[in-house]
Design a protein around this motif. Structure first.
Motif, PDB file in Angstrom:
ATOM      1  N   VAL A   1       0.838  -1.201   0.000  1.00 25.71           N
ATOM      2  CA  VAL A   1       0.000   0.000   0.000  1.00 25.71           C
ATOM      3  C   VAL A   1       0.872   1.248   0.000  1.00 25.71           C
ATOM      4  N   VAL A   2       1.898   1.247   0.848  1.00 30.16           N
ATOM      5  CA  VAL A   2       2.797   2.402   0.931  1.00 30.16           C
ATOM      6  C   VAL A   2       3.513   2.631  -0.395  1.00 30.16           C
ATOM      7  N   ALA A   3       4.020   1.540  -0.976  1.00 32.70           N
ATOM      8  CA  ALA A   3       4.747   1.666  -2.241  1.00 32.70           C
ATOM      9  C   ALA A   3       3.844   2.188  -3.355  1.00 32.70           C
ATOM     10  N   ALA A   4       2.634   1.647  -3.453  1.00 29.78           N
ATOM     11  CA  ALA A   4       1.720   2.089  -4.503  1.00 29.78           C
ATOM     12  C   ALA A   4       1.288   3.537  -4.283  1.00 29.78           C
ATOM     13  N   SER A   5       1.086   3.912  -3.033  1.00 25.78           N
ATOM     14  CA  SER A   5       0.693   5.293  -2.737  1.00 25.78           C
ATOM     15  C   SER A   5       1.782   6.266  -3.159  1.00 25.78           C
ATOM     16  N   ALA A   6       3.036   5.833  -3.045  1.00 24.69           N
ATOM     17  CA  ALA A   6       4.149   6.719  -3.366  1.00 24.69           C
ATOM     18  C   ALA A   6       4.354   6.883  -4.872  1.00 24.69           C
ATOM     19  N   CYS A   7       4.006   5.851  -5.653  1.00 23.07           N
ATOM     20  CA  CYS A   7       4.325   5.909  -7.083  1.00 23.07           C
ATOM     21  C   CYS A   7       3.106   5.892  -7.995  1.00 23.07           C
ATOM     22  N   ALA A   8       1.884   5.776  -7.448  1.00 27.02           N
ATOM     23  CA  ALA A   8       0.694   5.656  -8.304  1.00 27.02           C
ATOM     24  C   ALA A   8       0.523   6.859  -9.220  1.00 27.02           C
ATOM     25  N   ALA A   9       0.700   8.057  -8.671  1.00 27.86           N
ATOM     26  CA  ALA A   9       0.495   9.253  -9.492  1.00 27.86           C
ATOM     27  C   ALA A   9       1.495   9.315 -10.640  1.00 27.86           C
ATOM     28  N   ARG A  10       2.757   8.986 -10.368  1.00 34.33           N
ATOM     29  CA  ARG A  10       3.770   9.026 -11.415  1.00 34.33           C
ATOM     30  C   ARG A  10       3.514   7.951 -12.473  1.00 34.33           C
ATOM     31  N   LEU A  11       3.125   6.757 -12.023  1.00 30.92           N
ATOM     32  CA  LEU A  11       2.817   5.696 -12.984  1.00 30.92           C
ATOM     33  C   LEU A  11       1.616   6.073 -13.845  1.00 30.92           C
TER      34      LEU A  11
ATOM     35  N   PHE B   1      -4.037   5.401 -17.875  1.00 35.80           N
ATOM     36  CA  PHE B   1      -4.950   4.583 -17.091  1.00 35.80           C
ATOM     37  C   PHE B   1      -4.912   3.117 -17.496  1.00 35.80           C
ATOM     38  N   GLY B   2      -4.999   2.843 -18.788  1.00 38.18           N
ATOM     39  CA  GLY B   2      -5.113   1.461 -19.249  1.00 38.18           C
ATOM     40  C   GLY B   2      -4.008   0.553 -18.739  1.00 38.18           C
ATOM     41  N   PRO B   3      -2.740   0.876 -19.006  1.00 35.90           N
ATOM     42  CA  PRO B   3      -1.662   0.016 -18.506  1.00 35.90           C
ATOM     43  C   PRO B   3      -1.628  -0.090 -16.987  1.00 35.90           C
ATOM     44  N   CYS B   4      -1.947   1.009 -16.289  1.00 37.45           N
ATOM     45  CA  CYS B   4      -1.911   0.968 -14.822  1.00 37.45           C
ATOM     46  C   CYS B   4      -3.007   0.058 -14.267  1.00 37.45           C
ATOM     47  N   TRP B   5      -4.240   0.229 -14.739  1.00 37.13           N
ATOM     48  CA  TRP B   5      -5.336  -0.547 -14.156  1.00 37.13           C
ATOM     49  C   TRP B   5      -5.264  -2.013 -14.585  1.00 37.13           C
ATOM     50  N   LEU B   6      -5.052  -2.250 -15.859  1.00 42.77           N
ATOM     51  CA  LEU B   6      -4.981  -3.633 -16.318  1.00 42.77           C
ATOM     52  C   LEU B   6      -3.740  -4.335 -15.760  1.00 42.77           C
ATOM     53  N   GLY B   7      -2.627  -3.607 -15.647  1.00 47.81           N
ATOM     54  CA  GLY B   7      -1.441  -4.181 -15.027  1.00 47.81           C
ATOM     55  C   GLY B   7      -1.684  -4.523 -13.568  1.00 47.81           C
TER      56      GLY B   7
ATOM     57  N   LEU C   1      -2.910   0.553  -6.494  1.00 49.50           N
ATOM     58  CA  LEU C   1      -2.701   1.179  -7.795  1.00 49.50           C
ATOM     59  C   LEU C   1      -3.977   1.165  -8.626  1.00 49.50           C
ATOM     60  N   GLY C   2      -4.680   0.033  -8.632  1.00 51.33           N
ATOM     61  CA  GLY C   2      -5.931  -0.047  -9.370  1.00 51.33           C
ATOM     62  C   GLY C   2      -6.984   0.888  -8.815  1.00 51.33           C
ATOM     63  N   GLY C   3      -7.061   0.986  -7.481  1.00 49.56           N
ATOM     64  CA  GLY C   3      -8.049   1.865  -6.870  1.00 49.56           C
ATOM     65  C   GLY C   3      -7.791   3.326  -7.174  1.00 49.56           C
ATOM     66  N   VAL C   4      -6.542   3.746  -7.062  1.00 49.25           N
ATOM     67  CA  VAL C   4      -6.194   5.134  -7.382  1.00 49.25           C
ATOM     68  C   VAL C   4      -6.492   5.434  -8.846  1.00 49.25           C
ATOM     69  N   SER C   5      -6.139   4.507  -9.711  1.00 43.15           N
ATOM     70  CA  SER C   5      -6.358   4.721 -11.146  1.00 43.15           C
ATOM     71  C   SER C   5      -7.835   4.835 -11.486  1.00 43.15           C
ATOM     72  N   SER C   6      -8.652   3.949 -10.926  1.00 40.59           N
ATOM     73  CA  SER C   6     -10.083   3.974 -11.270  1.00 40.59           C
ATOM     74  C   SER C   6     -10.779   5.199 -10.694  1.00 40.59           C
ATOM     75  N   MET C   7     -10.408   5.579  -9.475  1.00 38.49           N
ATOM     76  CA  MET C   7     -11.051   6.754  -8.879  1.00 38.49           C
ATOM     77  C   MET C   7     -10.681   8.030  -9.611  1.00 38.49           C
ATOM     78  N   THR C   8      -9.414   8.173  -9.986  1.00 36.28           N
ATOM     79  CA  THR C   8      -9.024   9.393 -10.696  1.00 36.28           C
ATOM     80  C   THR C   8      -9.646   9.444 -12.082  1.00 36.28           C
ATOM     81  N   LEU C   9      -9.756   8.297 -12.754  1.00 32.11           N
ATOM     82  CA  LEU C   9     -10.406   8.301 -14.062  1.00 32.11           C
ATOM     83  C   LEU C   9     -11.856   8.744 -13.938  1.00 32.11           C
ATOM     84  N   ARG C  10     -12.560   8.201 -12.944  1.00 28.76           N
ATOM     85  CA  ARG C  10     -13.963   8.571 -12.763  1.00 28.76           C
ATOM     86  C   ARG C  10     -14.113  10.066 -12.533  1.00 28.76           C
ATOM     87  N   GLN C  11     -13.203  10.642 -11.753  1.00 30.75           N
ATOM     88  CA  GLN C  11     -13.283  12.075 -11.487  1.00 30.75           C
ATOM     89  C   GLN C  11     -12.926  12.898 -12.710  1.00 30.75           C
TER      90      GLN C  11
END
Length: 221
Positions: free
Chosen positions: A55-65, A71-77, A111-121
């Protein structure tokens, strides 16, 4: 079908299927450690604590990824990582490997949660965001408790290993299905579509007609 619906409809369907699996993944982990490997509650707690590193690692790099890959590569990955982690959890007898798989699982979930929530917004017009968010969470979360019950019953009957392997394959199928949708190439939804301009006359929509719940939803999404 407008751009928001073109992305959110397949995402909602696929995320509902994913939630069906992931809500029961913790049960599979505990079952594997306690029943299959004979570990005590302290070991279970240690593995769950290690999973928090994901969780910590994904929180630190999700925005950059998200910015670098889209979105596609991040969520599907992330879905692929979740599936791999579930499969490894059910097949490995090594405590360090299981702990690492738990961390990978939580990395993918975050990572998937951050990606899906930001896409929705990004793709939802602000006046509709509250309603879209509530519908989105209601639909895909409804499958979670059912999935947890089904996975737990199946693990009790057939064992954690075959159920975990099936869960990993299930995640790969979700990712493969996502490749057949517009999610595959989605990078960013872009700015939300502006609300229709109010025109003169009795039929014009004024500020009073706006969905004020959308603003609150943006804060909670």
């Amino acid at each position: 079908m407008g751009p928001p619906a073109r992305l959110l409809r397949p995402l909602t369907v696929l995320l509902t299927l994913l939630t069906f699996l992931t809500m029961g993944a913790t049960d599979l982990l505990v079952f594997r450690l306690r029943e299959d490997l004979g570990r005590d509650a302290a070991v279970v707690g240690l593995v769950v604590a290690v999973s928090g590193l994901g969780v910590v690692a994904a929180s630190a790099c999700a925005a950059r990824l998200r910015r670098a890959l889209g979105f596609g590569p991040c969520w599907l990955g992330a879905v692929v990582l979740i599936g791999a982690a579930v499969a490894v959890t059910g097949t490995s007898a090594s405590l360090p490997v299981i702990a690492a798989a738990a961390a990978v699982f939580m990395f993918g979930m975050t990572l998937g949660g951050v990606s899906s929530m930001t896409l929705r917004q990004e793709v939802t017009p602000e006046p509709l965001l509250g309603r879209v968010t509530s519908a989105f969470w209601t639909v895909h979360n409804a499958a979670g408790p059912i999935g947890a019950a089904v996975l737990t019953l199946c693990a009790g009957r057939w064992g954690v290993t075959p159920v975990s392997l099936a869960g990993g394959v299930f995640c790969l199928l979700i990712a493969a299905a996502g490749l057949l949708t517009p999610l595959r190439s989605a990078r960013s939804g872009g700015p939300p579509a502006p609300p229709a301009a109010a025109g003169p006359g009795p039929g014009a929509a004024g500020p009073a007609g706006a969905d004020t719940g959308g603003v609150g939803g943006a804060k909670q999404a």
